[in-house]
Every structure is written in C-alpha cells, then in structure tokens.
Design a protein around this motif. Structure first.
Motif, PDB file in Angstrom:
ATOM      1  N   SER A 152       0.231 -36.565 -21.921  1.00 20.40           N
ATOM      2  CA  SER A 152      -0.931 -35.669 -21.906  1.00 20.40           C
ATOM      3  C   SER A 152      -0.835 -34.733 -20.704  1.00 20.40           C
ATOM      4  CB  SER A 152      -2.248 -36.449 -21.859  1.00 20.40           C
ATOM      5  OG  SER A 152      -2.398 -37.055 -20.598  1.00 20.40           O
ATOM      6  N   TYR A 153      -1.618 -33.673 -20.774  1.00 16.83           N
ATOM      7  CA  TYR A 153      -1.698 -32.694 -19.688  1.00 16.83           C
ATOM      8  C   TYR A 153      -3.177 -32.540 -19.370  1.00 16.83           C
ATOM      9  CZ  TYR A 153      -1.225 -28.162 -17.334  1.00 16.83           C
ATOM     10  OH  TYR A 153      -1.273 -27.121 -16.443  1.00 16.83           O
ATOM     11  N   ARG A 154      -3.536 -32.800 -18.098  1.00 19.54           N
ATOM     12  CA  ARG A 154      -4.948 -32.860 -17.718  1.00 19.54           C
ATOM     13  C   ARG A 154      -5.231 -31.858 -16.599  1.00 19.54           C
ATOM     14  NH1 ARG A 154      -2.521 -37.474 -18.134  1.00 19.54           N
ATOM     15  NH2 ARG A 154      -2.168 -37.641 -15.899  1.00 19.54           N
ATOM     16  N   TRP A 155      -6.399 -31.214 -16.717  1.00 25.26           N
ATOM     17  CA  TRP A 155      -6.785 -30.300 -15.649  1.00 25.26           C
ATOM     18  C   TRP A 155      -8.277 -30.390 -15.409  1.00 25.26           C
ATOM     19  CZ3 TRP A 155      -5.671 -29.003 -20.607  1.00 25.26           C
ATOM     20  CH2 TRP A 155      -6.470 -28.088 -21.279  1.00 25.26           C
ATOM     21  N   SER A 156      -8.884 -29.355 -14.811  1.00 17.68           N
ATOM     22  CA  SER A 156     -10.243 -29.459 -14.297  1.00 17.68           C
ATOM     23  C   SER A 156     -11.251 -29.832 -15.380  1.00 17.68           C
ATOM     24  CB  SER A 156     -10.655 -28.137 -13.651  1.00 17.68           C
ATOM     25  OG  SER A 156     -10.810 -27.136 -14.645  1.00 17.68           O
ATOM     26  N   GLY A 157     -12.350 -30.450 -14.938  1.00 17.50           N
ATOM     27  CA  GLY A 157     -13.455 -30.744 -15.841  1.00 17.50           C
ATOM     28  C   GLY A 157     -13.145 -31.804 -16.878  1.00 17.50           C
ATOM     29  N   GLY A 158     -12.115 -32.617 -16.642  1.00 12.24           N
ATOM     30  CA  GLY A 158     -11.757 -33.659 -17.603  1.00 12.24           C
ATOM     31  C   GLY A 158     -11.081 -33.126 -18.852  1.00 12.24           C
ATOM     32  N   LYS A 159     -10.673 -31.856 -18.837  1.00  8.35           N
ATOM     33  CA  LYS A 159     -10.016 -31.283 -20.027  1.00  8.35           C
ATOM     34  C   LYS A 159      -8.574 -31.807 -20.119  1.00  8.35           C
ATOM     35  CE  LYS A 159     -11.494 -26.971 -18.828  1.00  8.35           C
ATOM     36  NZ  LYS A 159     -12.742 -27.062 -18.081  1.00  8.35           N
ATOM     37  N   ALA A 160      -8.136 -32.075 -21.343  1.00  5.81           N
ATOM     38  CA  ALA A 160      -6.795 -32.640 -21.544  1.00  5.81           C
ATOM     39  C   ALA A 160      -6.303 -32.305 -22.942  1.00  5.81           C
ATOM     40  CB  ALA A 160      -6.824 -34.151 -21.359  1.00  5.81           C
TER      41      ALA A 160
END
Ligand code: MG
Length: 368
Positions: free
Chosen positions: A19-27
């Motif tokens: 997975s690829y995850r970034w700000s605000g819990g977005k993935a």
C-alpha cells in the motif's frame, strides 16, 4: 492525418509494498489506471495513460477518466492529432475543465507526432539534456523508524532524493523528519510532503521544530493562502504542488515569492502540451521543478521521462519512476531505473509498445 478511433482500457496496478499511504489516513493498495489508444488513418496508433492517486487526492477519479474520454472522443474523430495546440483547444471547447480526462488523449497524440516525425518525444518537447535524470523515492507514511528503514533500503537501490509522506500528527511528523534525516548522507536531499494535511498552526509548529534540519517543506496546507503564510514564517526551501494546477497560480506564486520549487504533474495540468507550457514558463522564470504525474504505470513513466529529460538540468529538481512501484507491466520499452536514474527512450514517439494481453479488451471504443 486524421483520428479514426479512440479506445480506453482499464488496468489494475498493485503496489509492490502492499500500500501507499499519505496525509489524512489516505491510502491506495491497487491503482486503477486508464490506458488510452488513439488510432489514425495513417496506420499510426498513439498511446497515453492517466492514473489518479485514488479519488481523494486531486479532483479526479479513475471512472471519470473513462467516462470523460467517451464524452470527448466523438469531438476528436476527424481531427489532426499532430496539431497539438489546436487539438487541445478543441478538447477545451468540447469539455470544460477536467484536465485529467484530456491528459491521456494529449499524451497519445504526442506519441503519434513522434512516430510520424521519427523522433523521440523529448526531442519534440525541446531537446534531450545529458544521459539521464535523477529520481526521487516517495516514502509511504509509517512510523518514524519504519520510514528511516525504508529510506536506507531505497538508498541502497541508488536513490538520493526522498520525499517523506507527512501531514499527520505534527509531533510524529517531526520525529519522522528527524529519524530520516539522521539516516541520510551528504548529497542526499530530503522533502517533507504534507500533501495539504496540516492546519496552519500545525505546520508552523513543525517548521519551527525542524529548523536545524536540511529539509524542503512541500504543500503544508490545503489552500495557497495558508501555504503562503507558512512560507513567510520559515526559511526552509519551499515546494508547492496541489495548489499549482495551471498557469495563473504559477504566475501568482512567482509574483508572491511563494515557492522555490513547483511540482508539475502531467494530468494535473491536462497533458504534455499544457505541462510543457508550465515547464517552459518555470524555466524562463528560474523556478526549479519536480516533473511527474499523479501516478501511473509504464506509459505515464515514459511520458514523465520525456518531459523531464527535455527540461534544463539545473531546473529539474527531481522526477520519478512510478512503474517501479507496481507489480504489473503494461508496456515494453518504458524507462527502467539504473542507480536512481532513468532516461527517456531514443525510439520515435514515447518509445513504448503496450502489452495488449495485459490490457484486455477496451472498456471505451469510439470509431468514426
Ligand atoms: Mg507533492
């Protein structure tokens, strides 16, 4: 030359890391990408691709690409794909906004122009500089320790530029930046990309807490005005990305001294024609650039390589090889990373040949 048919294919691109995850819990764990084919009466077919970073990053979503291509395609039949400014005006007249819908179509028409002219797209975009271009690695959001481990692993593969996905809890983000900075070596470059995730008071705390660290701060807050406030309170080099979606914000940002680097994404701007316009303006104004897209597989990576390789090297901050993040190859001939660098193809057009067995049957087909 005339366009005789437009097709779109849906492909899934699973991430090698899971997975690829970034700000605000977005993935995202599997990217939903759209490959575009434009056929001509000269027997040349051009290929493009557009792949939003999920439906919650920019105002773009995967099914919207395909619906939009079905909407636009009838307006393009009979048009000359090699007259790219004219073609883009045609697309803008037929469909207001939706730059990501136009991106894959425009990319495919550059591929046609290159095949017709028997020249690589980078030459048509201005010329090839040097042997290759330097890549950054995006480091998916995780614990500070795991992100530092990830940087060490990718550094061993040749990368020297790292973009940390922060934009979470400010105290944890400070720990992330410090843990990774401690793992770097002289000559490495570090960017902390909050992807709009901090409120201004949080961003102000972070930039003050890492004042002694050599780190670029990218798109800390949602709006341009909020980012400008942070910019005026820090001496870190500053990158704008999400809020630079066209020429007008670029000019405003330059006039305000709002950034040192901008991130130009091909589909955010509406294709290679519009991205080239922004790239050339940045080059004239002396603004350094990261050249990339929202995401993509082999076709997008080839297009990025041509745009990056035709950018004056002193202004190319960094670029990226998205095809190395995913487990499915959709085309032969795409750039492959060597020691943290890649090169645009020397072949005509984008220099790629799609793997039709991987693409399967088209989900959109419009024929004259
Ligand atoms: Mg960014």
């Amino acid at each position: 030359m005339k366009i005789t048919a437009v097709r779109a294919y849906r492909v899934e691109l699973p991430l090698l890391e899971g997975s690829y995850r970034w700000s605000g819990g977005k993935a995202v764990s599997v990217f939903d990408s759209t490959v575009v084919a434009v056929d001509t009466d000269a027997g040349i077919t051009g290929w493009g691709e557009v792949c939003p970073l999920g439906p919650f990053y920019l105002p773009a979503f995967a099914a919207g690409c395909r619906t939009g291509i079905g909407e636009l395609a009838p307006h393009l039949l009979g048009e000359d794909p090699t007259q790219l400014e004219r073609l883009n005006r045609r697309m803008d007249a037929a469909l207001q906004g939706h730059p990501y819908v136009k991106s894959g179509l425009d990319m495919a028409c550059w591929d046609i122009l290159g095949q017709m002219a028997r020249l690589p797209v980078c030459v048509l975009l201005g010329g090839r500089y040097g042997d290759d271009v330097g890549l950054y690695r995006a480091i998916s959001q995780d614990t500070p320790h795991a992100m530092a481990d990830s940087v060490v692993r990718y550094r061993a593969e040749g990368y020297r530029r790292f973009q940390l996905k922060v934009g979470g809890d400010p105290d944890v983000d400070v720990a992330r930046i410090r843990a990774v900075a401690a793992a770097l070596e002289p000559g490495d470059r570090l960017v902390a990309d909050a992807n709009t995730g901090w409120l201004p008071h949080e961003a102000l705390r972070v930039v003050r807490a890492v004042r002694d660290v050599d780190v670029y701060i990218e798109q800390p807050c949602r709006s341009y005005e909020e980012c400008l406030t942070i910019r005026r309170h820090t001496d870190h080099p500053f990158v704008l990305d999400e809020c630079i979606d066209g020429i007008a914000p670029l000019l405003r940002g330059h006039a305000d001294g709002a950034m040192d680097v901008v991130n130009l994404k091909i589909s955010k701007l509406g294709g290679l024609t519009r991205a080239r316009q922004a790239r050339d303006l940045c080059a004239t104004l002396g603004i350094a650039m990261t050249i990339e897209d929202s995401w993509g597989g082999d076709v997008v990576t080839a297009a990025i390589a041509h745009l990056a390789h035709s950018t004056p090297p002193e202004l190319l901050f960094t670029t990226t090889d998205f095809n190395s993040y995913v487990s499915v190859s959709i085309a032969d001939g795409a750039p492959r990373r060597i020691n943290g660098r890649m090169a645009a193809s020397m072949s005509p057009g984008l220099g790629i040949a799609p793997r039709l067995d991987v693409l399967g049957p088209p989900v959109v087909a419009v024929t004259s």
